[in-house]
Motif scaffolding. Structure first.
Motif, PDB file in Angstrom:
ATOM      1  N   LEU A   1      -4.011  50.623  12.548  1.00 38.34           N
ATOM      2  CA  LEU A   1      -5.210  51.030  11.801  1.00 38.34           C
ATOM      3  C   LEU A   1      -5.232  50.387  10.424  1.00 38.34           C
ATOM      4  CD1 LEU A   1      -5.300  54.816  12.738  1.00 38.34           C
ATOM      5  CD2 LEU A   1      -6.661  52.955  13.717  1.00 38.34           C
ATOM      6  N   LEU A   2      -4.105  50.342   9.770  1.00 37.77           N
ATOM      7  CA  LEU A   2      -4.017  49.738   8.447  1.00 37.77           C
ATOM      8  C   LEU A   2      -4.280  48.232   8.510  1.00 37.77           C
ATOM      9  CD1 LEU A   2      -3.272  50.501   5.512  1.00 37.77           C
ATOM     10  CD2 LEU A   2      -0.955  49.752   6.040  1.00 37.77           C
ATOM     11  N   VAL A   3      -3.748  47.573   9.530  1.00 37.00           N
ATOM     12  CA  VAL A   3      -3.972  46.141   9.698  1.00 37.00           C
ATOM     13  C   VAL A   3      -5.445  45.870   9.983  1.00 37.00           C
ATOM     14  CG1 VAL A   3      -3.484  44.181  11.224  1.00 37.00           C
ATOM     15  CG2 VAL A   3      -1.621  45.565  10.364  1.00 37.00           C
ATOM     16  N   ALA A   4      -6.042  46.681  10.851  1.00 35.53           N
ATOM     17  CA  ALA A   4      -7.462  46.490  11.177  1.00 35.53           C
ATOM     18  C   ALA A   4      -8.344  46.691   9.947  1.00 35.53           C
ATOM     19  CB  ALA A   4      -7.868  47.453  12.286  1.00 35.53           C
ATOM     20  N   ASP A   5      -7.920  47.565   9.047  1.00 36.14           N
ATOM     21  CA  ASP A   5      -8.704  47.804   7.832  1.00 36.14           C
ATOM     22  C   ASP A   5      -8.572  46.652   6.839  1.00 36.14           C
ATOM     23  OD1 ASP A   5     -10.291  49.419   6.021  1.00 36.14           O
ATOM     24  OD2 ASP A   5      -8.403  49.711   4.900  1.00 36.14           O
ATOM     25  N   LYS A   6      -7.407  46.030   6.748  1.00 33.29           N
ATOM     26  CA  LYS A   6      -7.153  45.015   5.720  1.00 33.29           C
ATOM     27  C   LYS A   6      -7.490  43.584   6.160  1.00 33.29           C
ATOM     28  CE  LYS A   6      -5.640  47.922   2.740  1.00 33.29           C
ATOM     29  NZ  LYS A   6      -6.466  48.262   1.605  1.00 33.29           N
ATOM     30  N   ILE A   7      -7.468  43.308   7.473  1.00 36.47           N
ATOM     31  CA  ILE A   7      -7.732  41.955   7.960  1.00 36.47           C
ATOM     32  C   ILE A   7      -9.150  41.919   8.521  1.00 36.47           C
ATOM     33  CG2 ILE A   7      -7.057  40.188   9.615  1.00 36.47           C
ATOM     34  CD1 ILE A   7      -4.205  41.115   9.326  1.00 36.47           C
ATOM     35  N   ALA A   8      -9.934  40.955   8.065  1.00 36.10           N
ATOM     36  CA  ALA A   8     -11.351  40.893   8.443  1.00 36.10           C
ATOM     37  C   ALA A   8     -11.545  40.395   9.869  1.00 36.10           C
ATOM     38  CB  ALA A   8     -12.104  39.991   7.466  1.00 36.10           C
ATOM     39  N   SER A   9     -10.735  39.463  10.316  1.00 33.48           N
ATOM     40  CA  SER A   9     -10.884  38.904  11.654  1.00 33.48           C
ATOM     41  C   SER A   9     -10.279  39.864  12.686  1.00 33.48           C
ATOM     42  CB  SER A   9     -10.172  37.555  11.723  1.00 33.48           C
ATOM     43  OG  SER A   9     -10.104  37.096  13.041  1.00 33.48           O
ATOM     44  N   ILE A  10     -11.079  40.234  13.673  1.00 29.70           N
ATOM     45  CA  ILE A  10     -10.613  41.203  14.682  1.00 29.70           C
ATOM     46  C   ILE A  10      -9.512  40.592  15.545  1.00 29.70           C
ATOM     47  CG2 ILE A  10     -11.306  42.508  16.727  1.00 29.70           C
ATOM     48  CD1 ILE A  10     -14.017  42.889  15.391  1.00 29.70           C
ATOM     49  N   SER A  11      -9.649  39.334  15.912  1.00 37.15           N
ATOM     50  CA  SER A  11      -8.626  38.711  16.759  1.00 37.15           C
ATOM     51  C   SER A  11      -7.299  38.567  16.005  1.00 37.15           C
ATOM     52  CB  SER A  11      -9.102  37.351  17.266  1.00 37.15           C
ATOM     53  OG  SER A  11      -9.392  36.504  16.171  1.00 37.15           O
ATOM     54  N   LEU A  12      -7.359  38.193  14.728  1.00 35.42           N
ATOM     55  CA  LEU A  12      -6.134  38.088  13.931  1.00 35.42           C
ATOM     56  C   LEU A  12      -5.509  39.462  13.712  1.00 35.42           C
ATOM     57  CD1 LEU A  12      -4.220  36.239  12.399  1.00 35.42           C
ATOM     58  CD2 LEU A  12      -5.643  36.552  10.368  1.00 35.42           C
ATOM     59  N   ALA A  13      -6.324  40.474  13.495  1.00 35.10           N
ATOM     60  CA  ALA A  13      -5.810  41.843  13.328  1.00 35.10           C
ATOM     61  C   ALA A  13      -5.103  42.308  14.592  1.00 35.10           C
ATOM     62  CB  ALA A  13      -6.943  42.785  12.958  1.00 35.10           C
TER      63      ALA A  13
ATOM     64  N   LEU B   1      -0.090  54.356  12.859  1.00 39.76           N
ATOM     65  CA  LEU B   1      -0.820  54.026  11.633  1.00 39.76           C
ATOM     66  C   LEU B   1      -0.884  52.539  11.316  1.00 39.76           C
ATOM     67  CD1 LEU B   1       0.239  56.839   9.142  1.00 39.76           C
ATOM     68  CD2 LEU B   1      -1.897  56.599  10.405  1.00 39.76           C
ATOM     69  N   PHE B   2       0.101  51.768  11.693  1.00 45.97           N
ATOM     70  CA  PHE B   2       0.130  50.366  11.308  1.00 45.97           C
ATOM     71  C   PHE B   2      -1.049  49.568  11.872  1.00 45.97           C
ATOM     72  CE2 PHE B   2       1.567  45.954  11.452  1.00 45.97           C
ATOM     73  CZ  PHE B   2       1.886  45.785  10.116  1.00 45.97           C
TER      74      PHE B   2
END
Length: 159
Positions: free
Chosen positions: A138-150, A135-136
């Motif tokens: 997925l949650l990070v990808a949802d909250k952070i806009a930049s794909i590389s930073l996520a 789950l983590f």
């Protein structure tokens, strides 16, 4: 006797039944090195080795640490009465205090060795770790806009 007390305490904490693993300590010089990495099954070295009478008494008792501690205490009392420890009473009492503290921490370590880790708690801990693993990111990808930073945050937090 202090080396024997240390060896017997380690011996009992790793649950050795026989005293065959206690061996005389060899003199190690700086040039010769210690010789290998110690493991759970390594022999425990005792300065001066075990006298046959000591080995016989230690084989008969399940409480080896307390027997050796009693020997050490009796030796200190005899030395004090015979004039071998001619220091003031507060200094000698610190020796007994250090022995008492060592016994206390040995008994605390014995509690840790004796107390089994609950299986249900271990299974629940594993389940929570696996849920977090899925789950983590997925949650990070949802909250952070930049794909590389996520991707970096997700990988860094799980690895």
């Amino acid at each position: 006797l202090a080396s024997l007390l240390h060896a017997v305490a380690l011996h009992s904490l790793r649950r050795d039944k026989s005293i065959a693993s206690m061996q005389p300590r060899q003199l190690v010089t700086w040039e010769s090195g210690a010789g290998g990495t110690p493991s759970v099954h390594s022999p425990i070295q005792v300065w001066g080795g075990l006298v046959p009478a000591e080995a016989h008494k230690l084989k008969k008792t399940p409480e080896r640490v307390h027997v050796v501690l009693a020997w050490l205490t009796r030796l200190l009392v005899r030395r004090r009465k015979g004039g071998g420890l001619s220091h003031d009473a507060p200094i000698v009492s610190r020796v007994y205090q250090v022995l008492s503290d060592g016994t206390l921490w040995y008994l605390n370590a014995l509690k840790v060795v004796d107390t089994p880790f609950p299986l249900a708690y271990a299974q629940l801990n594993s389940l929570i770790c696996f849920v977090n693993l899925g789950l983590f990111p997925l949650l990070v990808a949802d909250k952070i806009a930049s794909i590389s930073l996520a991707a970096v945050v997700s990988f860094g937090s799980i690895a």
